[in-house]
Design a protein around this motif. Structure first.
Motif, PDB file in Angstrom:
ATOM      1  N   MET A  33     -12.332  15.619   1.090  1.00 13.56           N
ATOM      2  CA  MET A  33     -12.734  15.158  -0.234  1.00 13.56           C
ATOM      3  C   MET A  33     -11.874  15.794  -1.340  1.00 13.56           C
ATOM      4  N   HIS A  34     -11.647  17.089  -1.267  1.00 18.42           N
ATOM      5  CA  HIS A  34     -10.933  17.764  -2.351  1.00 18.42           C
ATOM      6  C   HIS A  34      -9.421  17.566  -2.273  1.00 18.42           C
ATOM      7  N   GLY A  92     -13.709  26.565   7.020  1.00 22.54           N
ATOM      8  CA  GLY A  92     -13.559  25.555   8.063  1.00 22.54           C
ATOM      9  C   GLY A  92     -14.337  24.281   7.798  1.00 22.54           C
ATOM     10  N   CYS A  93     -14.364  23.846   6.541  1.00 22.20           N
ATOM     11  CA  CYS A  93     -15.154  22.670   6.166  1.00 22.20           C
ATOM     12  C   CYS A  93     -14.252  21.431   6.054  1.00 22.20           C
ATOM     13  N   ALA A  94     -14.188  20.660   7.132  1.00 17.61           N
ATOM     14  CA  ALA A  94     -13.348  19.460   7.169  1.00 17.61           C
ATOM     15  C   ALA A  94     -13.797  18.428   6.134  1.00 17.61           C
ATOM     16  N   PHE A  95     -15.093  18.286   5.961  1.00 11.08           N
ATOM     17  CA  PHE A  95     -15.609  17.314   4.992  1.00 11.08           C
ATOM     18  C   PHE A  95     -15.085  17.627   3.589  1.00 11.08           C
ATOM     19  N   PRO A 125     -15.991  13.961   7.625  1.00 20.46           N
ATOM     20  CA  PRO A 125     -14.968  13.689   6.613  1.00 20.46           C
ATOM     21  C   PRO A 125     -14.790  12.200   6.380  1.00 20.46           C
ATOM     22  N   GLY A 126     -14.617  11.837   5.122  1.00 22.42           N
ATOM     23  CA  GLY A 126     -14.431  10.437   4.763  1.00 22.42           C
ATOM     24  C   GLY A 126     -15.714   9.633   4.720  1.00 22.42           C
ATOM     25  N   LEU A 136     -27.745  15.591  10.844  1.00 22.37           N
ATOM     26  CA  LEU A 136     -28.318  15.277   9.535  1.00 22.37           C
ATOM     27  C   LEU A 136     -27.219  14.660   8.686  1.00 22.37           C
ATOM     28  N   THR A 137     -27.425  13.446   8.230  1.00 18.08           N
ATOM     29  CA  THR A 137     -26.421  12.796   7.390  1.00 18.08           C
ATOM     30  C   THR A 137     -26.510  13.348   5.967  1.00 18.08           C
ATOM     31  N   ARG A 138     -25.459  13.096   5.215  1.00 18.25           N
ATOM     32  CA  ARG A 138     -25.485  13.496   3.806  1.00 18.25           C
ATOM     33  C   ARG A 138     -26.629  12.818   3.086  1.00 18.25           C
TER      34      ARG A 138
END
Length: 148
Positions: free
Chosen positions: A56-57, A49-52, A146-147, A5-7
């Motif tokens: 971003m942060h 464990g949230c790479a996304f 991520p990214g 599922l994409t953002r």
């Protein structure tokens, strides 16, 4: 049928959820220093464990003047000497609220928090932690890239 599922798909499916989380974030960051907000967002995202969200942060933290040295030490904040007592109280609270399944916040943690934050700031900080934990669960659960 794709399991990924994409953002964009997530946002399109339930825009009210996205809007509500953004509004909660905006409300919770009032009265909190932006660099402190970034530390909290990064620490919770590390624990989850949230790479996304880490990606971003980390970028956000660098834009607001956070140093690479301090960013590298967030994971070991307990022993790092580069964080103020106020930041350490916020990071301890972040750990406690993010890891509720492991241990509930202690009286000592509540006292430490109260020593460095007003009642309103404690509520805002807690709401910020709730918000990033929610975002982490969506991003990890749906494998946001991520990214992206």
């Amino acid at each position: 049928m794709s399991v990924q599922l994409t953002r964009e798909q997530f946002y399109a499916q339930q825009p009210q959820i996205t809007r509500s989380l953004r509004e909660l974030y905006e409300a919770s960051t009032q009265q909190l220093d932006e660099r402190l907000v970034c530390l909290v967002l990064l620490r919770s995202s590390q624990l989850n464990g949230c790479a996304f969200c880490l990606h971003m942060h980390d970028e956000h933290a660098r834009r607001v003047g956070e140093t690479p040295d301090r960013l590298a030490q967030i994971a070991a904040w307990h022993e790092a000497r580069c964080f103020s007592e106020r930041e350490r109280a916020a990071l301890a609270w972040t750990d406690a609220l993010t890891q509720l399944a492991i241990h509930a916040p202690s009286e000592a943690q509540r006292a430490q928090l109260a020593e460095h934050f007003s009642v309103e700031e404690r509520v805002n900080l807690s709401a910020l932690i709730v918000t990033i934990n929610s975002w982490n669960r969506f991003a990890v659960g749906f494998s946001f890239t991520p990214g992206e």
